[in-house]
Scaffold this active site. Structure first.
Site, PDB file in Angstrom:
ATOM      1  N   ALA A 108       0.859  -1.186   0.000  1.00 46.05           N
ATOM      2  CA  ALA A 108       0.000   0.000   0.000  1.00 46.05           C
ATOM      3  C   ALA A 108       0.896   1.236   0.000  1.00 46.05           C
ATOM      4  CB  ALA A 108      -0.891   0.003   1.238  1.00 46.05           C
ATOM      5  N   LEU A 157      14.502  -0.765   4.490  1.00 45.77           N
ATOM      6  CA  LEU A 157      14.523  -1.387   5.806  1.00 45.77           C
ATOM      7  C   LEU A 157      15.917  -1.311   6.441  1.00 45.77           C
ATOM      8  CD1 LEU A 157      12.338  -4.475   4.856  1.00 45.77           C
ATOM      9  CD2 LEU A 157      11.603  -2.402   6.046  1.00 45.77           C
ATOM     10  N   THR A 189       3.873   4.067   5.120  1.00 46.60           N
ATOM     11  CA  THR A 189       4.866   5.123   4.951  1.00 46.60           C
ATOM     12  C   THR A 189       6.241   4.650   4.476  1.00 46.60           C
ATOM     13  OG1 THR A 189       5.085   4.950   7.360  1.00 46.60           O
ATOM     14  CG2 THR A 189       3.913   6.856   6.504  1.00 46.60           C
ATOM     15  N   LYS A 224      -6.054   3.706  -4.566  1.00 43.06           N
ATOM     16  CA  LYS A 224      -6.225   3.884  -3.119  1.00 43.06           C
ATOM     17  C   LYS A 224      -6.537   5.353  -2.826  1.00 43.06           C
ATOM     18  CE  LYS A 224      -3.605   3.570   1.200  1.00 43.06           C
ATOM     19  NZ  LYS A 224      -2.296   3.384   1.807  1.00 43.06           N
TER      20      LYS A 224
HETATM   21  C1  LIG Z   1       4.772  -6.474   7.798  1.00 45.57           C
HETATM   22  C2  LIG Z   1       5.189  -5.402   6.847  1.00 45.57           C
HETATM   23  C3  LIG Z   1       4.231  -4.757   6.067  1.00 45.57           C
HETATM   24  C4  LIG Z   1       4.612  -3.706   5.225  1.00 45.57           C
HETATM   25  N1  LIG Z   1       3.662  -3.026   4.518  1.00 45.57           N
HETATM   26  C5  LIG Z   1       4.011  -1.923   3.812  1.00 45.57           C
HETATM   27  C6  LIG Z   1       3.059  -1.147   3.096  1.00 45.57           C
HETATM   28  O1  LIG Z   1       1.877  -1.464   3.043  1.00 45.57           O
HETATM   29  N2  LIG Z   1       3.493  -0.039   2.450  1.00 45.57           N
HETATM   30  C7  LIG Z   1       4.794   0.346   2.456  1.00 45.57           C
HETATM   31  O2  LIG Z   1       5.125   1.401   1.907  1.00 45.57           O
HETATM   32  N3  LIG Z   1       5.721  -0.415   3.048  1.00 45.57           N
HETATM   33  C8  LIG Z   1       5.369  -1.528   3.726  1.00 45.57           C
HETATM   34  N4  LIG Z   1       6.328  -2.275   4.343  1.00 45.57           N
HETATM   35  C9  LIG Z   1       7.723  -1.947   4.155  1.00 45.57           C
HETATM   36  C10 LIG Z   1       8.189  -2.508   2.821  1.00 45.57           C
HETATM   37  O3  LIG Z   1       7.935  -3.870   2.728  1.00 45.57           O
HETATM   38  C11 LIG Z   1       9.674  -2.268   2.677  1.00 45.57           C
HETATM   39  O4  LIG Z   1       9.946  -0.930   2.924  1.00 45.57           O
HETATM   40  C12 LIG Z   1      10.110  -2.580   1.285  1.00 45.57           C
HETATM   41  O5  LIG Z   1       9.741  -3.858   0.937  1.00 45.57           O
HETATM   42  C13 LIG Z   1      11.582  -2.382   1.132  1.00 45.57           C
HETATM   43  O6  LIG Z   1      12.309  -3.471   1.563  1.00 45.57           O
HETATM   44  P1  LIG Z   1      13.852  -3.457   1.254  1.00 45.57           P
HETATM   45  O7  LIG Z   1      14.049  -3.373  -0.199  1.00 45.57           O
HETATM   46  O8  LIG Z   1      14.469  -2.406   2.100  1.00 45.57           O
HETATM   47  O9  LIG Z   1      14.329  -4.843   1.863  1.00 45.57           O
HETATM   48  P2  LIG Z   1      14.137  -6.349   1.320  1.00 45.57           P
HETATM   49  O10 LIG Z   1      12.880  -6.525   0.579  1.00 45.57           O
HETATM   50  O11 LIG Z   1      14.369  -7.207   2.521  1.00 45.57           O
HETATM   51  O12 LIG Z   1      15.323  -6.550   0.309  1.00 45.57           O
HETATM   52  C14 LIG Z   1      16.639  -6.793   0.760  1.00 45.57           C
HETATM   53  C15 LIG Z   1      17.497  -7.169  -0.421  1.00 45.57           C
HETATM   54  O13 LIG Z   1      18.836  -7.302   0.021  1.00 45.57           O
HETATM   55  C16 LIG Z   1      19.367  -8.490  -0.494  1.00 45.57           C
HETATM   56  N5  LIG Z   1      20.418  -8.984   0.383  1.00 45.57           N
HETATM   57  C17 LIG Z   1      20.403  -9.081   1.731  1.00 45.57           C
HETATM   58  N6  LIG Z   1      21.558  -9.624   2.179  1.00 45.57           N
HETATM   59  C18 LIG Z   1      22.313  -9.848   1.084  1.00 45.57           C
HETATM   60  C19 LIG Z   1      23.602 -10.396   0.878  1.00 45.57           C
HETATM   61  N7  LIG Z   1      24.338 -10.841   1.882  1.00 45.57           N
HETATM   62  N8  LIG Z   1      24.048 -10.469  -0.383  1.00 45.57           N
HETATM   63  C20 LIG Z   1      23.321 -10.039  -1.421  1.00 45.57           C
HETATM   64  N9  LIG Z   1      22.101  -9.518  -1.289  1.00 45.57           N
HETATM   65  C21 LIG Z   1      21.598  -9.429  -0.057  1.00 45.57           C
HETATM   66  C22 LIG Z   1      18.188  -9.438  -0.579  1.00 45.57           C
HETATM   67  O14 LIG Z   1      18.423 -10.478  -1.477  1.00 45.57           O
HETATM   68  C23 LIG Z   1      17.105  -8.476  -1.081  1.00 45.57           C
HETATM   69  O15 LIG Z   1      17.201  -8.367  -2.478  1.00 45.57           O
HETATM   70  C24 LIG Z   1       5.971  -3.343   5.144  1.00 45.57           C
HETATM   71  C25 LIG Z   1       6.923  -4.049   5.881  1.00 45.57           C
HETATM   72  C26 LIG Z   1       6.560  -5.057   6.726  1.00 45.57           C
HETATM   73  C27 LIG Z   1       7.606  -5.778   7.499  1.00 45.57           C
END
Ligand SMILES: Cc1cc2nc3c(=O)[nH]c(=O)nc-3n(C[C@H](O)[C@H](O)[C@H](O)COP(=O)(O)OP(=O)(O)OC[C@H]3O[C@@H](n4cnc5c(N)ncnc54)[C@H](O)[C@@H]3O)c2cc1C
Length: 514
Positions: A50, A333, A344, A78
């Site tokens: 979302a 994250l 957010t 939305k």
């Molecule tokens: C329960 C929940 C609900 C959510 N709902 C929402 C929502 O409705 N709206 C919203 O805006 N946000 C939401 N979020 C937040 C959103 O999911 C994240 O902000 C978004 O998915 C970004 O994630 P990311 O890319 O930071 O991390 P991730 O998706 O965890 O990606 C991490 C990446 O790093 C890579 N990686 C890690 N370690 C290594 C390594 N050693 N070597 C190589 N690659 C590596 C992984 O392979 C992956 O590609 C939610 C989060 C949670 C937990």
């Protein structure tokens, strides 16, 4: 700084691909070389479904076609978020992406609504908000440009499949020269002397060096925390939820143009309708419910057949002490996490990326390629401010409750809140004054929605609202409601609009009987 700047993006989730796509599209190949490393073995979180209306500015800035994006990610529109059972069980209010009424005699609309209410009127403030009225009627149309048109009083965002979003951004980025490597990083090499990240080493043995590293490695914070030990400010005492169970289910009803967040015994449950399925999750505090119980409560409350087993997620609410440390910028994250109650996180990713791009445009380095510490400090202050603003807004939802039926709600209702929020609430309680600010989330209508929705009622209105006579106020407010009702008759049913505007490709819409 030597050009092209060698940028290494670590991680291919929403954050990594948003960063790669934006930088690749804003800077031409002469200015940057982008390498993205992700591990398909580790995978992505993939639950951010979302969004907030700001994502449309991001799309526009980097040249993403909205209809194509929506079609490829099974997206729906939305108009806001419906909150059920938050102040009291049985309550429901919508936080809309748009305004309530319009100003009268230079005063905010809600002051006149408060004045009428004190005189005994019973109209709901939601009747003065087109996105709320449209959400309740399950209708959608694109906003108008003409500020005189009531159809210009709202914005919209998307609800989409997070995995498809990352895949979409990947092909967008690769088409703009981003080089992707599937591999696991097993070591990080720091430069002797200043401790900047020099290179990352993959399981294959390959070393990838760079000038700037964007850490999008998720909760683990591979560079920003594991390598640079930046530190983390934790906010669990204000926002006690620290776990989630997520599960998709079949659609079984109209595709609503809003997300729903229903307060539960130990947290809350989300419901996000997409074209091909419904996203669901239970966000909870492990102090108040076990994982097994949370999973079974979630499954029992689904509206359609579950399409997978519930997936557990753990998180710690808070933010990294520095988002930009040496030559590492943490995005997504890896930079911090505020629970998803107001959708957010993707907004915070977007802000980090666009702010970074603005600073990179200014060439923030000396001849040795060192980033100017004043630029880095300014960036970090900005991101801190964004996090703090969202944090207070989220706490308001938990704290301003009358619920005393479970230990979680008793804790939240009676906890000590940050002074910055206590000050805002006191001003509002006095005469309905909303503390507004130029930068960061959220604007006045958002605060109004949550204050009123959570039953935080001002003792009185501003005296300035008495300057207009009661009959004129009554007539103006009635006219505002009428205009909204007229606009509603011209808005199609949300699902019909979707079918015409951005039918999902390639999968057909399934299980969406109206
Ligand atoms: C329960 C929940 C609900 C959510 N709902 C929402 C929502 O409705 N709206 C919203 O805006 N946000 C939401 N979020 C937040 C959103 O999911 C994240 O902000 C978004 O998915 C970004 O994630 P990311 O890319 O930071 O991390 P991730 O998706 O965890 O990606 C991490 C990446 O790093 C890579 N990686 C890690 N370690 C290594 C390594 N050693 N070597 C190589 N690659 C590596 C992984 O392979 C992956 O590609 C939610 C989060 C949670 C937990």
């Amino acid at each position: 700084m030597p050009f092209p700047l060698r940028i290494v993006v670590v991680g291919g989730g929403t954050a990594g691909w948003m960063a790669a796509a934006a930088i690749a599209s804003v800077f031409g190949p002469a200015h940057r070389q982008i390498r993205l490393i992700e591990s398909s073995e580790i995978g992505i979180v993939g639950v951010g479904e979302a969004t907030l209306p700001h994502i449309r500015f991001f799309n526009r800035r980097i040249g993403i076609d909205e209809r194509e994006l929506m079609a490829k990610t099974q997206a729906t529109f939305k108009l806001g978020i419906e909150f059920c059972d938050w102040a009291r069980i049985g309550d429901s209010y919508i936080h809309p992406f748009g305004a309530y009424g319009s100003r009268l005699a230079g005063m905010p609309f809600h002051q006149f609504w408060l004045r009428q209410r004190e005189a005994g009127a019973t109209t709901d403030i939601g009747e003065y908000s087109l996105p709320i009225v449209a959400s309740r009627a399950n209708r959608f149309a694109l906003p108008a440009e003409d500020p005189a048109d009531v159809m210009s009083t709202f914005g919209y965002a998307f609800q989409f499949d997070a995995s498809l979003y990352a895949a979409y951004l990947r092909s967008f980025s690769e088409a703009r020269g981003v080089q992707r490597t599937d591999g696991k990083i097993v070591d990080v090499k720091l430069r002797p002397g200043d401790g900047w990240v020099e290179s990352v080493k993959l399981e294959s043995g390959e070393e990838v060096s760079g000038d700037l590293f964007i850490d999008c490695s998720g909760f683990r914070g591979l560079l920003i925390e594991q390598a640079l030990k930046t530190g983390y400010d934790e906010w669990t005492h204000w926002l006690p939820c620290n776990r989630a169970m997520a599960v998709p289910c079949e659609n079984s009803g109209p595709l609503t143009p809003y997300t729903r967040a229903t307060a539960r015994e130990a947290g809350w449950q989300w419901r996000i309708p997409l074209q091909h399925r419904m996203g669901n999750g239970y966000v909870y505090s492990s102090n108040f419910i076990s994982d097994d119980e949370a999973a079974s409560k979630l499954l029992a409350r689904l509206e359609g057949k579950a399409l997978a087993d519930p997936r557990p997620l753990r998180f710690v609410t808070g933010r990294r002490r520095q988002t930009w440390n040496r030559n590492v910028v943490a995005v997504g994250l890896a930079g911090g996490f505020l629970e998803p109650l107001e959708s957010t996180s993707i907004y915070l990713i977007q802000i980090a990326i666009t702010t970074l791009i603005d600073y990179l445009t200014e060439r923030p380095t000396d001849d040795q390629g060192r980033f100017d510490p004043r630029i880095v400090a300014a960036f970090n202050r900005w991101i801190e401010m964004e996090y703090d603003r969202v944090r207070d807004f989220l706490i308001l939802h938990y704290h301003a409750t009358e619920r005393d039926d479970t230990p979680l709600w008793n804790y939240c209702r009676t906890m000590r809140i940050p002074d910055s929020l206590a000050h805002k609430m006191e001003l509002f309680r006095e005469r309905g004054r909303v503390v507004t600010y130029k930068d960061g989330l959220f604007l006045e209508p958002s605060w109004l929605a949550v204050y009123f929705g959570q039953r935080v009622m001002p003792r009185s209105h501003e005296p300035g609202a008495d300057a207009v006579d009661a009959a004129t106020v009554g007539a103006q407010l009635a006219r505002m409601r009428e205009r909204i009702q007229m606009a509603l008759t011209r808005m199609p049913v949300h699902e019909d609009f979707l079918r015409a505007y951005c039918p999902a490709t390639p999968a057909p819409i399934v299980g969406t009987a109206r």
